[in-house]
Design an enzyme around this catalytic site. Structure first.
Site, PDB file in Angstrom:
ATOM      1  N   ASP A  13      -2.856  -0.069  -2.341  1.00  0.00           N
ATOM      2  CA  ASP A  13      -3.677  -0.205  -3.547  1.00  0.00           C
ATOM      3  C   ASP A  13      -3.011  -1.032  -4.640  1.00  0.00           C
ATOM      4  OD1 ASP A  13      -5.824   1.641  -2.591  1.00  0.00           O
ATOM      5  OD2 ASP A  13      -4.227   3.131  -2.771  1.00  0.00           O
ATOM      6  N   LYS A  16      -3.528  -6.301  -2.860  1.00  0.00           N
ATOM      7  CA  LYS A  16      -3.436  -7.310  -1.799  1.00  0.00           C
ATOM      8  C   LYS A  16      -4.709  -8.145  -1.715  1.00  0.00           C
ATOM      9  CE  LYS A  16      -2.587  -4.185   1.327  1.00  0.00           C
ATOM     10  NZ  LYS A  16      -2.477  -3.029   0.403  1.00  0.00           N
ATOM     11  N   HIS A  43      -9.591  -3.181   0.033  1.00  0.00           N
ATOM     12  CA  HIS A  43      -9.033  -4.272  -0.760  1.00  0.00           C
ATOM     13  C   HIS A  43     -10.107  -4.808  -1.688  1.00  0.00           C
ATOM     14  CE1 HIS A  43      -5.918  -5.027   2.705  1.00  0.00           C
ATOM     15  NE2 HIS A  43      -5.876  -3.812   2.197  1.00  0.00           N
ATOM     16  N   GLN A 223      -2.723  -1.089   3.918  1.00  0.00           N
ATOM     17  CA  GLN A 223      -1.881   0.018   3.460  1.00  0.00           C
ATOM     18  C   GLN A 223      -0.617  -0.540   2.784  1.00  0.00           C
ATOM     19  OE1 GLN A 223      -2.915   0.539   7.184  1.00  0.00           O
ATOM     20  NE2 GLN A 223      -4.795   0.891   6.051  1.00  0.00           N
ATOM     21  N   THR A 238       0.806   6.310   7.679  1.00  0.00           N
ATOM     22  CA  THR A 238      -0.309   5.774   8.449  1.00  0.00           C
ATOM     23  C   THR A 238       0.132   5.535   9.889  1.00  0.00           C
ATOM     24  OG1 THR A 238      -1.909   3.952   8.586  1.00  0.00           O
ATOM     25  CG2 THR A 238       0.292   3.393   7.813  1.00  0.00           C
ATOM     26  N   ARG A 300      -6.286  13.094  -4.705  1.00  0.00           N
ATOM     27  CA  ARG A 300      -6.171  12.470  -6.030  1.00  0.00           C
ATOM     28  C   ARG A 300      -5.545  11.083  -5.940  1.00  0.00           C
ATOM     29  NH1 ARG A 300      -2.751  13.996  -9.503  1.00  0.00           N
ATOM     30  NH2 ARG A 300      -1.381  15.161  -8.079  1.00  0.00           N
ATOM     31  N   LEU A 329      -0.533  -6.230 -14.920  1.00  0.00           N
ATOM     32  CA  LEU A 329       0.295  -6.401 -16.118  1.00  0.00           C
ATOM     33  C   LEU A 329      -0.460  -6.081 -17.400  1.00  0.00           C
ATOM     34  CD1 LEU A 329       2.275  -9.529 -14.995  1.00  0.00           C
ATOM     35  CD2 LEU A 329       3.318  -7.482 -15.975  1.00  0.00           C
ATOM     36  N   ASP A 330      -1.785  -6.015 -17.322  1.00  0.00           N
ATOM     37  CA  ASP A 330      -2.567  -5.623 -18.482  1.00  0.00           C
ATOM     38  C   ASP A 330      -2.354  -4.157 -18.850  1.00  0.00           C
ATOM     39  OD1 ASP A 330      -3.867  -5.558 -15.894  1.00  0.00           O
ATOM     40  OD2 ASP A 330      -5.629  -4.717 -16.879  1.00  0.00           O
TER      41      ASP A 330
END
Length: 420
Positions: A13, A16, A43, A223, A238, A300, A329-330
């Site tokens: 997550d 990619k 993705h 993954q 995985t 979660r 980066l935000d």
């Protein structure tokens, strides 16, 4: 010709998909090659006009006209999920996704029986659930390892009698082990699988070898490195090789060993979906993720400060990368910090593949570890690059290709961005 490979150096997550989309927007890409995982991949790509798709089996460059997807033999292919994904892409204006798809006939099939068995096992674990996506990918791999001679594969979809026999055997074996499965009769499954074979191009390994000679290919991983079947923190992993190993083998078979630039993707916020170690987890961090919600199978979606210890481990296990893509980066601000060391160590050492007892012991150690922090960095790309001893060559401050900035020559754009 230099190809590119994109892997996630966290728990998945990290972005990619959006990195692959940017690569396909800034250079002539022939094919996006999926080299691990299956329909459980998620993705997310957002276009400047707001269209959004969560790529699972199609390559994340599919919004760009002419860019193909190849599902290599290392992918677990789910034809039913693939059809649903193609339907969603069509609603977004991409009507030819299946026409631009090739699938290696030796790839394993994920079926409703794998999915039902996967969910039955995960439910039986109760509070000790591993965080499976519940789509049967790991179950298909496990069955293929246990029964390599008769595990259903993509090429079987061209032979209805063979496929019927293999699906029946699969169903009967899993039913004998787990009891009745919540899955349709074999005869109801056959039309979908044979229809899939009639709609897409099922090929052998020579197709990819030719594509690698024809144009630039982007290998898109699924993954994250910290979930790798051998190097991840067992058992919260995985059933898939998330390192560059599959890329290396595919290139070697095509006679193109080493012809690849390796890109590792990281968030400035270390995240994890579901159970397992996340040493820097901090519930007070004010973040949410609209594309990664809590769900009944994974659990979660958790947030933590940037974990340089874990990411250094991922880099070592992956054999290093040529450059880093640093996303989200935000989200940086005074509350977000870098963990350079734990109270137990500042470095984790990968072991040899196959030693799951060692990985389980490492998991137990991480669950006891506590993060130690310094002051937040003023320059995040510089700080991350210094901590991981690897240059940051791409930064992202938002979900679209327009929000990406290359740094240095490694990923310098080669063409004007296409219009999706």
């Amino acid at each position: 010709m230099n190809h590119l490979a994109v892997v996630d150096l966290g728990y998945g997550d990290a972005g990619k998909g959006t990195v692959v989309d940017w690569l396909c927007a800034t250079r002539p890409v022939h094919t996006v090659v999926r080299f691990n995982g299956g329909a459980q991949a998620a993705h997310n790509v957002v276009l400047r006009d707001g269209r959004h798709h969560t790529f699972a089996q199609f390559g994340a460059g599919t919004f760009h006209p002419g860019v193909r997807t190849h599902l290599s033999r290392h992918v677990v292919v789910d034809p039913l999920a693939l059809a649903a994904e193609a339907d969603h892409l069509a609603t977004l204006g991409v009507s030819d996704a299946l026409d631009r798809l090739t699938v290696d006939g030796d790839a394993l099939l994920a079926t409703p029986y794998h999915r039902a068995a996967n969910r039955a096992r995960e439910i039986a674990r109760g509070a000790d659930r591993h965080g499976s996506c519940g789509l049967g990918v790991g179950e298909a791999v496990a069955y293929g390892l246990a029964h390599p001679a008769d595990a259903p594969r993509v090429a079987d979809c061209h032979s209805p009698a063979l496929l019927r026999r293999r699906l029946t055997t699969l169903r009967d074996r899993l039913t004998a082990e787990l009891g009745p499965l919540d899955a349709p009769p074999v005869e109801d499954c056959l039309p979908a699988f044979t229809g899939f074979a009639g709609r897409v191009a099922v090929v052998d390994g020579s197709w990819l070898a030719a594509a690698l000679r024809t144009g630039t290919c982007v290998f898109e991983g699924a993954q994250g490195m910290l979930l790798d079947e051998w190097h991840g923190f067992h058992p919260y992993t995985t059933w898939s090789t998330t390192t560059f190993a599959n890329v290396d083998s595919l290139l070697a078979e095509a006679g193109r060993s080493g012809d690849v630039t390796r890109i590792g993707v990281l968030r400035v916020v270390t995240t994890r979906h579901g159970n397992g170690p996340l040493v820097t987890e901090d519930p007070s961090l004010p973040f949410t993720d609209r594309h990664n919600a809590t769900n009944p199978w994974q659990g979660r979606f958790r947030f933590g400060h940037f974990d340089a210890v874990a990411h250094r481990y991922a880099l070592a296990a992956a054999g290093g990368v040529d450059g880093l893509a640093l996303t989200h980066l935000d989200l940086t601000g005074p509350d977000l910090r870098i963990c350079r060391r734990y109270d137990t160590t500042d470095r984790l050492t990968p072991g040899p593949p196959g030693d799951l007892d060692r990985q389980a012991a490492l998991t137990a150690r991480l669950l006891r570890s506590r993060p130690l922090y310094d002051e937040p960095p003023q320059d995040w790309p510089a700080a991350v690059g210094a901590e991981l001893d690897t240059p940051v060559v791409l930064t992202s401050r938002g979900p679209t290709a327009d929000n990406k900035t290359p740094h240095g020559p490694l990923l310098a754009p080669q063409t004007l961005a296409r219009t999706a």
